[in-house]
Design a protein around this motif. Structure first.
Motif, PDB file in Angstrom:
ATOM      1  N   VAL A   1      41.490 -25.741  55.105  1.00 40.53           N
ATOM      2  CA  VAL A   1      41.083 -24.663  55.967  1.00 40.53           C
ATOM      3  C   VAL A   1      41.845 -24.769  57.313  1.00 40.53           C
ATOM      4  N   THR A   2      42.456 -23.409  57.667  1.00 44.84           N
ATOM      5  CA  THR A   2      43.116 -23.313  58.760  1.00 44.84           C
ATOM      6  C   THR A   2      42.469 -22.254  59.930  1.00 44.84           C
ATOM      7  N   LEU A   3      42.231 -22.955  60.893  1.00 45.74           N
ATOM      8  CA  LEU A   3      41.779 -22.146  62.114  1.00 45.74           C
ATOM      9  C   LEU A   3      42.643 -21.483  62.906  1.00 45.74           C
ATOM     10  N   PRO A   4      42.419 -20.451  63.425  1.00 46.67           N
ATOM     11  CA  PRO A   4      43.080 -19.550  64.206  1.00 46.67           C
ATOM     12  C   PRO A   4      43.180 -20.136  65.469  1.00 46.67           C
ATOM     13  N   GLY A   5      43.991 -21.200  65.794  1.00 51.02           N
ATOM     14  CA  GLY A   5      43.957 -21.713  67.341  1.00 51.02           C
ATOM     15  C   GLY A   5      42.960 -22.772  67.454  1.00 51.02           C
ATOM     16  N   MET A   6      43.164 -23.403  68.643  1.00 52.00           N
ATOM     17  CA  MET A   6      42.089 -24.275  69.139  1.00 52.00           C
ATOM     18  C   MET A   6      40.791 -23.645  69.433  1.00 52.00           C
ATOM     19  N   PRO A   7      39.727 -24.013  68.721  1.00 48.26           N
ATOM     20  CA  PRO A   7      38.649 -23.702  69.130  1.00 48.26           C
ATOM     21  C   PRO A   7      37.827 -24.165  70.290  1.00 48.26           C
ATOM     22  N   ALA A   8      36.985 -23.118  71.074  1.00 47.82           N
ATOM     23  CA  ALA A   8      36.590 -23.647  72.393  1.00 47.82           C
ATOM     24  C   ALA A   8      35.554 -24.616  71.996  1.00 47.82           C
TER      25      ALA A   8
END
Length: 240
Positions: A16-23
């Protein structure tokens, strides 16, 4: 859906790849989806068990257990190992216990604990496979992850900084209570006394954490998940 993907990335070895660092707020909300990740694990295990029907029961159980470990990336087994070492080596002292948990090395207590937990889980799966009870494999991953949500909801997080603190601080409490209640109700309908057993184990483990540490850490939360999964599969095997 970002909180779900955060939960799936953290709790599984799936790519799973996230679009940047989550808040931090999204990280906290990801806890709400932990039982859903457990349900996904259960569905994968159920499907695998169906596909392995022609395989002899011992090998069938061993392959299911291996898949279970691979799906989680052994994340919670690591927490169980660290907690086991720390609980014995800490000699009842809070700071020493927390310090040992941070040590990446595993001592003999950790190794023996992992061996016993995996052996018992394997034997329980063997019984369930022989009885054709593959559908109940849905229950253990869900209950384990719902209990982790309940732990963060009800217990202080004692190690400052890191992901665990963000989870605890930004968890939507009312929604979390609803998720825990729904998971508990469904579990009771599926396997009443087994879920009661799991709840008893969860309460006892939480009490131990609070007495020793004043709350929980990521390692003790992972240890609780593993022990609750074990309690559920053992209970189900004994009830057949």
């Amino acid at each position: 859906m970002l909180p779900f993907w955060i939960a799936l990335q953290f709790l599984s070895s799936l790519p799973v790849t996230l679009p940047g660092m989550p808040a931090p707020r999204e990280v906290g909300r990801s806890l709400l989806f932990y039982p859903l990740v457990g349900l996904l694990f259960g569905l994968v295990l159920w499907l695998a068990s169906h596909l392995l029907q022609a395989v002899p029961a011992p090998l069938h159980a061993a392959l299911l257990l291996s898949l279970w470990v691979v799906l989680s990336g052994a994340l919670h087994l690591d927490g169980l190992a660290d907690s086991a070492d720390a609980w014995l080596g800490g000699f009842g002292d809070r700071e020493r216990t927390l310090q040992i948990m941070k040590d990446p090395r595993s001592g003999p207590v950790a190794i023996v604990t992992l061996m016993l937990v995996l052996l018992l889980k394997f034997c329980a799966l063997w019984v369930l496979v022989e009885q054709g009870a593959g559908a109940v494999l849905l229950l253990a991953p869900v209950i384990g992850r719902a209990a982790m949500l309940g732990l963060f909801l009800s217990t202080p997080y004692v190690r400052p900084g890191g992901l665990g603190q963000a989870l605890a601080q930004h968890l939507p409490r009312r929604a979390a209570m609803g998720v825990v209640l729904v998971c508990t109700a469904v579990g009771l309908l599926m396997a009443g006394w087994v879920v009661v057993l799991a709840l008893g184990v969860a309460v006892a483990l939480r009490r131990l954490m609070c007495r020793r540490l004043g709350g929980t850490t990521g390692d003790t939360a992972g240890a609780m998940l593993e022990l609750l999964e074990l309690a559920v599969v053992l209970g189900l095997a004994l009830s057949l």
